[in-house]
Design an enzyme around this catalytic site. Structure first.
Site, PDB file in Angstrom:
ATOM      1  N   GLU A 178       0.832  -1.201   0.000  1.00 28.46           N
ATOM      2  CA  GLU A 178       0.000   0.000   0.000  1.00 28.46           C
ATOM      3  C   GLU A 178       0.866   1.250   0.000  1.00 28.46           C
ATOM      4  O   GLU A 178       1.982   1.246   0.522  1.00 28.46           O
ATOM      5  CB  GLU A 178      -0.927   0.021   1.222  1.00 28.46           C
ATOM      6  CG  GLU A 178      -2.020  -1.030   1.209  1.00 28.46           C
ATOM      7  CD  GLU A 178      -3.104  -0.750   0.169  1.00 28.46           C
ATOM      8  OE1 GLU A 178      -3.138   0.380  -0.380  1.00 28.46           O
ATOM      9  OE2 GLU A 178      -3.900  -1.659  -0.110  1.00 28.46           O
ATOM     10  N   CYS A 179       0.313   2.348  -0.541  1.00 27.91           N
ATOM     11  CA  CYS A 179       1.065   3.594  -0.657  1.00 27.91           C
ATOM     12  C   CYS A 179       0.928   4.502   0.552  1.00 27.91           C
ATOM     13  O   CYS A 179       1.611   5.520   0.645  1.00 27.91           O
ATOM     14  CB  CYS A 179       0.618   4.357  -1.898  1.00 27.91           C
ATOM     15  SG  CYS A 179      -1.090   4.932  -1.800  1.00 27.91           S
ATOM     16  N   GLY A 180       0.023   4.164   1.462  1.00 27.94           N
ATOM     17  CA  GLY A 180      -0.149   5.002   2.645  1.00 27.94           C
ATOM     18  C   GLY A 180      -1.549   5.561   2.800  1.00 27.94           C
ATOM     19  O   GLY A 180      -2.002   5.836   3.915  1.00 27.94           O
TER      20      GLY A 180
END
Length: 208
Positions: A178-180
């Protein structure tokens, strides 16, 4: 889908300043097709990639990917939610993308912030999405024609190989999924603040 129902909602585009040109083109084509106002948000204080490098240094994603994700995605998103007074957001996440997304629900409430996340495509497969795009002539990222199935920043995205999961091309070679944006916001914020303090202390020591 919303356009077929005559429903209009604010559309947010997070310009990380590290997108593929094809992604920027998709944003333009989508805006032209559906005539919506595109609310574009960039990393705080940065108008372009050069400004981002001047502020954060070169290849921040290699040195501290948490700070990078917070700077290009999380903070701009929170700024957008605040300015647009968003209490709920629509996402394109799907269970078939696996990882943390495999157990997601159609409607979720983000822990701590109370933000409501609506995931209308949660139970769709990649093939179902692709069929819908073609049937309704929905603009799509032309990188899909080159073997990409999930597109993020240019430096951390590659085409998917035969037999790989559709998000295998994201952060290949790492355990990151995930990117955040869909991680614990407060944990991301805490990591960012700690990094900034460390950097400021280092500058102070050097100056002394």
């Amino acid at each position: 889908m919303l356009s077929t129902q005559g429903i209009s909602v604010p559309v947010i585009f997070l310009d990380t300043l590290h997108h593929f040109d094809e992604t920027l083109d998709l944003a333009r084509r989508s805006q032209q097709r559906y005539k919506f106002k595109l609310h574009t948000y960039k990393p705080d204080g940065c108008v372009d990639r050069a400004a981002f490098v001047a502020k954060h240094g070169d290849e921040l994603w290699k040195r501290d990917d948490t700070v990078y994700d917070y700077s290009v995605k999380v903070e701009p998103a929170r700024r957008a939610y605040s300015e647009l007074r968003a209490r709920a957001v629509l996402t394109g996440r799907r269970k078939s993308q696996k990882g943390d997304r495999a157990t997601m629900q159609v409607v979720e409430i983000e822990k701590g912030t109370g933000l409501i996340k609506i995931n209308p495509l949660a139970n769709w497969t990649f093939d179902q999405v692709w069929s819908y795009l073609r049937a309704h002539e929905v603009p799509y990222n032309v990188l899909l024609d080159q073997g990409y199935k999930s597109v993020g920043d240019y430096h951390s995205t590659r085409p998917v190989k035969e037999g790989e999961d559709e998000r295998a091309g994201r952060w290949a070679g790492s355990e990151k999924t995930e990117c955040g944006l869909h991680k614990d916001y407060f944990a991301m914020r805490a990591a960012f603040v700690a990094s900034q303090k460390k950097q400021n202390n280092s500058i102070a020591v050097t100056a002394a």
